[in-house]
Design an enzyme around this catalytic site. Sequence first.
Site, PDB file in Angstrom:
ATOM      1  N   TYR A  51       0.818  -1.218   0.000  1.00  0.00           N
ATOM      2  CA  TYR A  51       0.000   0.000   0.000  1.00  0.00           C
ATOM      3  C   TYR A  51       0.854   1.273   0.000  1.00  0.00           C
ATOM      4  O   TYR A  51       0.394   2.328   0.460  1.00  0.00           O
ATOM      5  CB  TYR A  51      -0.950  -0.001   1.205  1.00  0.00           C
ATOM      6  CG  TYR A  51      -2.235  -0.795   0.990  1.00  0.00           C
ATOM      7  CD1 TYR A  51      -3.144  -0.434  -0.017  1.00  0.00           C
ATOM      8  CD2 TYR A  51      -2.558  -1.877   1.789  1.00  0.00           C
ATOM      9  CE1 TYR A  51      -4.329  -1.137  -0.212  1.00  0.00           C
ATOM     10  CE2 TYR A  51      -3.753  -2.587   1.602  1.00  0.00           C
ATOM     11  CZ  TYR A  51      -4.627  -2.213   0.599  1.00  0.00           C
ATOM     12  OH  TYR A  51      -5.807  -2.901   0.408  1.00  0.00           O
ATOM     13  N   PHE A  59      -5.143   7.563   6.676  1.00  0.00           N
ATOM     14  CA  PHE A  59      -5.612   6.235   7.074  1.00  0.00           C
ATOM     15  C   PHE A  59      -4.549   5.156   6.904  1.00  0.00           C
ATOM     16  O   PHE A  59      -4.811   3.979   7.154  1.00  0.00           O
ATOM     17  CB  PHE A  59      -6.879   5.856   6.290  1.00  0.00           C
ATOM     18  CG  PHE A  59      -6.716   5.879   4.786  1.00  0.00           C
ATOM     19  CD1 PHE A  59      -6.123   4.817   4.114  1.00  0.00           C
ATOM     20  CD2 PHE A  59      -7.169   6.960   4.040  1.00  0.00           C
ATOM     21  CE1 PHE A  59      -5.976   4.828   2.744  1.00  0.00           C
ATOM     22  CE2 PHE A  59      -7.023   6.977   2.649  1.00  0.00           C
ATOM     23  CZ  PHE A  59      -6.422   5.910   2.011  1.00  0.00           C
ATOM     24  N   ARG A  87     -13.709  -4.592  -9.876  1.00  0.00           N
ATOM     25  CA  ARG A  87     -14.099  -3.398  -9.106  1.00  0.00           C
ATOM     26  C   ARG A  87     -15.633  -3.291  -9.047  1.00  0.00           C
ATOM     27  O   ARG A  87     -16.191  -2.893  -8.025  1.00  0.00           O
ATOM     28  CB  ARG A  87     -13.500  -2.129  -9.730  1.00  0.00           C
ATOM     29  CG  ARG A  87     -11.978  -2.091  -9.754  1.00  0.00           C
ATOM     30  CD  ARG A  87     -11.330  -1.864  -8.404  1.00  0.00           C
ATOM     31  NE  ARG A  87     -11.744  -0.646  -7.771  1.00  0.00           N
ATOM     32  CZ  ARG A  87     -11.129  -0.106  -6.712  1.00  0.00           C
ATOM     33  NH1 ARG A  87     -10.062  -0.713  -6.178  1.00  0.00           N
ATOM     34  NH2 ARG A  87     -11.562   0.992  -6.164  1.00  0.00           N
ATOM     35  N   THR A  93     -15.723   1.624  -1.999  1.00  0.00           N
ATOM     36  CA  THR A  93     -14.795   1.454  -0.873  1.00  0.00           C
ATOM     37  C   THR A  93     -15.525   1.427   0.465  1.00  0.00           C
ATOM     38  O   THR A  93     -15.241   0.596   1.327  1.00  0.00           O
ATOM     39  CB  THR A  93     -13.769   2.611  -0.877  1.00  0.00           C
ATOM     40  OG1 THR A  93     -13.166   2.687  -2.164  1.00  0.00           O
ATOM     41  CG2 THR A  93     -12.695   2.399   0.177  1.00  0.00           C
ATOM     42  N   ARG A 104     -18.837  -5.871  -1.179  1.00  0.00           N
ATOM     43  CA  ARG A 104     -18.717  -5.015   0.001  1.00  0.00           C
ATOM     44  C   ARG A 104     -20.075  -4.746   0.643  1.00  0.00           C
ATOM     45  O   ARG A 104     -20.179  -4.683   1.876  1.00  0.00           O
ATOM     46  CB  ARG A 104     -17.976  -3.729  -0.348  1.00  0.00           C
ATOM     47  CG  ARG A 104     -16.457  -3.957  -0.425  1.00  0.00           C
ATOM     48  CD  ARG A 104     -15.737  -2.800  -1.034  1.00  0.00           C
ATOM     49  NE  ARG A 104     -14.285  -2.857  -0.832  1.00  0.00           N
ATOM     50  CZ  ARG A 104     -13.412  -2.151  -1.520  1.00  0.00           C
ATOM     51  NH1 ARG A 104     -13.835  -1.307  -2.458  1.00  0.00           N
ATOM     52  NH2 ARG A 104     -12.119  -2.253  -1.286  1.00  0.00           N
ATOM     53  N   ASN A 114     -13.236  -3.691   4.909  1.00  0.00           N
ATOM     54  CA  ASN A 114     -14.134  -3.697   3.749  1.00  0.00           C
ATOM     55  C   ASN A 114     -13.962  -4.907   2.825  1.00  0.00           C
ATOM     56  O   ASN A 114     -14.220  -4.837   1.624  1.00  0.00           O
ATOM     57  CB  ASN A 114     -14.066  -2.370   2.994  1.00  0.00           C
ATOM     58  CG  ASN A 114     -12.711  -2.078   2.407  1.00  0.00           C
ATOM     59  OD1 ASN A 114     -11.777  -2.864   2.555  1.00  0.00           O
ATOM     60  ND2 ASN A 114     -12.595  -0.959   1.723  1.00  0.00           N
ATOM     61  N   HIS A 117      -9.769  -6.281  -1.538  1.00  0.00           N
ATOM     62  CA  HIS A 117      -8.974  -5.320  -2.319  1.00  0.00           C
ATOM     63  C   HIS A 117      -9.032  -5.751  -3.774  1.00  0.00           C
ATOM     64  O   HIS A 117      -9.039  -6.949  -4.069  1.00  0.00           O
ATOM     65  CB  HIS A 117      -7.502  -5.327  -1.868  1.00  0.00           C
ATOM     66  CG  HIS A 117      -6.585  -4.707  -2.888  1.00  0.00           C
ATOM     67  ND1 HIS A 117      -6.385  -3.352  -2.978  1.00  0.00           N
ATOM     68  CD2 HIS A 117      -5.878  -5.254  -3.910  1.00  0.00           C
ATOM     69  CE1 HIS A 117      -5.568  -3.102  -4.000  1.00  0.00           C
ATOM     70  NE2 HIS A 117      -5.256  -4.238  -4.579  1.00  0.00           N
ATOM     71  N   GLU A 128       0.956  -5.346  -8.883  1.00  0.00           N
ATOM     72  CA  GLU A 128       0.478  -6.057  -7.696  1.00  0.00           C
ATOM     73  C   GLU A 128       0.564  -7.577  -7.858  1.00  0.00           C
ATOM     74  O   GLU A 128       0.868  -8.291  -6.900  1.00  0.00           O
ATOM     75  CB  GLU A 128      -0.958  -5.628  -7.389  1.00  0.00           C
ATOM     76  CG  GLU A 128      -1.028  -4.176  -6.928  1.00  0.00           C
ATOM     77  CD  GLU A 128      -2.443  -3.700  -6.638  1.00  0.00           C
ATOM     78  OE1 GLU A 128      -2.591  -2.523  -6.264  1.00  0.00           O
ATOM     79  OE2 GLU A 128      -3.405  -4.496  -6.784  1.00  0.00           O
TER      80      GLU A 128
END
Length: 142
Positions: A51, A59, A87, A93, A104, A114, A117, A128
Amino acid sequence: MALERTLSIIKPDAVAKNVIGPIYSRFEQGGLKIIAAKMVQLSRAEAEGFYAVHRERPFFNALVEFMISGPVMVQVLEGEGAVLKNRDLMGATNPKEAAAGTIRADFADSIDANAVHGSDSLENAAIEIAYFFPATAVYAGR
Ligand code: RTP
Ligand code: MG
């Protein structure tokens, strides 16, 4: 649309809730194929590295603490337009804003916990995926 790969993580809250199976069903019913997967306990350094783009965000520390609070399930998803498709399946989110029927909306508790990812672009997906899987670990025998 092109065949794409994206990185997905089922976060510690969803692993603890025992909902890996239902979330995998969402991916599969959405036309995404799981072509690599592993359960891992992230170290602090691994979570911070993953991240790193959020390092300056307020956050960040909470996000890292959460991501190392228990095991996560990491997978590569493949399909037509996989990045956006994943997504869409995930939802917003903040689960309070996530559309009905999204992962979610159905499995997340809060903006911090949540459930999942998903890579946010094709470029980040490649970065990633490489972060978690050597090329030889990804199933390529379709
Ligand atoms: P993710 O990277 O985990 O798939 O989530 P995302 O793209 O939907 O959201 P992103 O902006 O990349 O943020 C990464 C994670 O940080 C937490 N967050 N908290 N309190 C806040 O305002 C806030 N904003 C983001 C969320 O857990 C989010 O998933
Ligand atoms: Mg993100």
